[in-house]
Design an enzyme around this catalytic site. Sequence first.
Site, PDB file in Angstrom:
ATOM      1  N   PRO A 254     -86.570  16.587  20.107  1.00 14.55           N
ATOM      2  CA  PRO A 254     -86.485  17.064  21.489  1.00 14.55           C
ATOM      3  C   PRO A 254     -85.134  16.704  22.085  1.00 14.55           C
ATOM      4  CG  PRO A 254     -87.684  15.012  21.422  1.00 14.55           C
ATOM      5  CD  PRO A 254     -87.331  15.343  20.000  1.00 14.55           C
ATOM      6  N   GLU A 255     -84.773  17.424  23.101  1.00 14.37           N
ATOM      7  CA  GLU A 255     -83.577  17.095  23.861  1.00 14.37           C
ATOM      8  C   GLU A 255     -83.976  16.115  24.966  1.00 14.37           C
ATOM      9  OE1 GLU A 255     -80.603  18.547  23.157  1.00 14.37           O
ATOM     10  OE2 GLU A 255     -81.294  20.021  21.695  1.00 14.37           O
TER      11      GLU A 255
ATOM     12  N   LYS B  27     -84.219   9.580  24.868  1.00 11.08           N
ATOM     13  CA  LYS B  27     -85.394  10.331  24.419  1.00 11.08           C
ATOM     14  C   LYS B  27     -86.636   9.455  24.326  1.00 11.08           C
ATOM     15  CE  LYS B  27     -82.390  13.307  21.797  1.00 11.08           C
ATOM     16  NZ  LYS B  27     -82.147  13.898  20.481  1.00 11.08           N
TER      17      LYS B  27
ATOM     18  N   ARG C 182     -78.309  17.943  10.097  1.00  6.31           N
ATOM     19  CA  ARG C 182     -79.008  18.964  10.858  1.00  6.31           C
ATOM     20  C   ARG C 182     -78.148  20.214  10.940  1.00  6.31           C
ATOM     21  NH1 ARG C 182     -83.316  17.543  13.449  1.00  6.31           N
ATOM     22  NH2 ARG C 182     -83.022  19.137  14.999  1.00  6.31           N
TER      23      ARG C 182
END
Length: 271
Positions: A2-3, A51, A258
């Site tokens: 998630p951001e 996060k 990524r």
Amino acid sequence: MPEGDTVYRLARRLDAALAGSTLTSTRFRVPQLATTDLSGYRVEEVASRGKHLLIHLSINESRLPSRLCLRSHLMMEGRWDLYQPGERWKRPAHLARLVLETQDVSAVAFEVQQLKLVPAEEENELVGHLGPDLLGTDWDADRAARNLLNEPHRPIGTALLDQRLLAGIGNIYRCEILFLTRLHPLTPCGQVPDMDAVVAMSYRLLQANKDRARRVTTGTARTRDPFWVYGRTAKPCLRCATPVKLMALSDEFGAHERDCYYCPACQKLEE
Ligand SMILES: [Zn+2]
């Protein structure tokens, strides 16, 4: 992954549902906390730090740690749902890791990771390693820029994901920040012409999206194309029409392998 803005919005939603209420029952479905019972504790606040999701709890009984901090992380698959008492869950029960119940609501955490409960004064051990939080009240742009420049040989494309340097950027923002600042993902931090501009762009994108239901980096007018490069492999760059490329990025710091989307024409690697 998630951001930071996802966790920020989640914290706000949970805070609205839980803060000020006393927990009537709690169930931990992780081995290290299996016997923990937090019923009787009041939820003071639900906050995000990078996060990480932090739930602050307190109780007026001298025999217990009177203030606690419960940390969790969404990692790849985690999510929290809110249910009315007795309402049927939308996800399989075996995926639940934590259930917090008040008189009015059940908050169920599915597939969250890094669940840890500590006395409030030890909160810093949970999140003290994080760099300045792009959505935090104590955001420090100068320190974030210094942290990035302190790793001069490291590609900017992996450094932006390192939460120890600055906290809150996931893969979508990483790609979009690099495009908007015209940086090739492999540019070493030490060769970034204006690191302050990279940090300012990071701040601008996360702040602009923190209260939006739908993330967009191209401006509110471009609803069909919310991102400049993210997820657009082989599609024409929105600025120059060159096909967008995808590269796997990793470095010796690991854990950052990524997919990184970029425009080979707009984001040239300086020789
Ligand atoms: Zn381009």
